[in-house]
Design an enzyme around this catalytic site. Structure first.
Site, PDB file in Angstrom:
ATOM      1  N   TYR A 163       0.827  -1.205   0.000  1.00 16.16           N
ATOM      2  CA  TYR A 163       0.000   0.000   0.000  1.00 16.16           C
ATOM      3  C   TYR A 163       0.864   1.259   0.000  1.00 16.16           C
ATOM      4  O   TYR A 163       0.649   2.170  -0.807  1.00 16.16           O
ATOM      5  CB  TYR A 163      -0.919   0.000   1.222  1.00 16.16           C
ATOM      6  CG  TYR A 163      -1.837   1.195   1.307  1.00 16.16           C
ATOM      7  CD1 TYR A 163      -3.042   1.218   0.625  1.00 16.16           C
ATOM      8  CD2 TYR A 163      -1.500   2.302   2.083  1.00 16.16           C
ATOM      9  CE1 TYR A 163      -3.899   2.312   0.700  1.00 16.16           C
ATOM     10  CE2 TYR A 163      -2.339   3.408   2.160  1.00 16.16           C
ATOM     11  CZ  TYR A 163      -3.535   3.411   1.471  1.00 16.16           C
ATOM     12  OH  TYR A 163      -4.366   4.504   1.547  1.00 16.16           O
ATOM     13  N   PRO A 199     -14.222   2.167   6.694  1.00 20.54           N
ATOM     14  CA  PRO A 199     -14.030   0.712   6.729  1.00 20.54           C
ATOM     15  C   PRO A 199     -12.683   0.261   6.186  1.00 20.54           C
ATOM     16  O   PRO A 199     -12.091  -0.699   6.678  1.00 20.54           O
ATOM     17  CB  PRO A 199     -15.182   0.182   5.865  1.00 20.54           C
ATOM     18  CG  PRO A 199     -16.246   1.227   5.991  1.00 20.54           C
ATOM     19  CD  PRO A 199     -15.518   2.538   6.076  1.00 20.54           C
TER      20      PRO A 199
END
Length: 280
Positions: A163, A199
């Site tokens: 990421y 989320p």
């Protein structure tokens, strides 16, 4: 008062939730025509219902199911807006933070590849086809906004090598495109959020230790909210930011300017119950 995005044709990827959905709502309030794109058809349908009730009168709101890692699908998404008169704004927001993304020694190659395909290739495809539309339609005040992250500038407190690397690539790509197309009236900026109460992050912070490692560095003692990012995107999309180009636009609550916050009495709130327990 004239809406800031009145009549502009805007694409938002990852629009079914989080920053994407909040941005779609804000864009529609500001008079933009919005194409909401996401890979999940069911959540996209529910997001559309939320948006319809909050949009300004007369705006066009449509949806598009798109896997941004597939160029043919991204092209089709942009082609959809060609019938509206071409793209004025694209917010390349779709991305993933996979729960198996870890340190360099432990992250599986398939997780690395998946993350780069969505987070980097997806932005590349979105920029490629949207900029082509902006140029062919001779847009004089076009804006490309790509979702980066604060971790691309300072590294992550918890290991997430795929990421972090992907977001560094997004920032570098955005800077180069900003220089290449500035004279054609196209601005390209990166939105760099701090840790958010969405989320995507909360599913990743699945242990108390991971949550502590993030919270302890936040001056306000809280995670940001998606709407706080969405309002920044509206600014970058509008002519209010007409001289803002090639920037890593940080909306992080001061995180990147701080070292470690005090371990004194934590701010009130359930998200800060473990704030004072951190050991550095």
């Amino acid at each position: 008062m004239v809406a800031r995005l009145q009549g502009k044709n805007c694409i938002i990827t990852g629009a079914a939730g989080g920053i994407g959905l909040e941005t779609a709502i804000q864009f529609a309030k500001e008079g933009a025509n919005v194409l909401m794109s996401d890979v999940n058809a069911n959540t996209l349908r529910m997001a559309l219902e939320q948006l319809k009730s909050r949009a300004a009168k007369g705006v066009r709101i449509e949806t598009n199911v798109c896997d941004v890692s597939k160029e043919d699908q991204v092209k089709a998404m942009v082609d959809h807006v060609e019938s509206w008169g071409g793209v004025d704004v694209i917010f390349n927001n779709a991305g993933i933070m996979h729960p198996k993304d870890d340190g360099v020694l432990n992250t599986p190659e398939n997780i690395w590849d998946l993350t780069q395909d969505i987070n980097v290739k997806g932005v590349y495809y979105g920029c490629k086809h949207a900029i082509k539309s902006m140029l062919s339609n001779k847009k004089k005040s076009a804006s490309v906004i790509n979702t980066g992250s604060f971790v691309a500038l300072m590294g992550a407190a918890t290991p997430q090598i795929a990421y972090t690397t992907s977001k560094g690539a997004v920032l570098a790509m955005s800077r180069e495109l900003a220089i290449c197309y500035a004279k054609q009236g196209i601005r390209v900026n990166s939105l760099c959020p701090g840790p958010l109460n969405t989320p995507l992050l909360q599913e990743f912070l699945d242990t108390e230790e991971k949550a502590l490692r993030r919270t302890i560095h936040l001056p306000s003692g809280r995670f940001g909210e998606a709407i706080e990012q969405a309002k920044a995107v509206v600014f970058l999309a509008s002519d209010d930011s007409s001289y803002v180009n090639g920037q890593d636009f940080l909306v992080d609550g001061g995180l990147t300017k701080s070292y470690v916050t005090s371990l004194g009495t934590p701010p009130k709130g359930p998200e800060n119950e473990v704030f004072g327990k951190a050991k550095l």
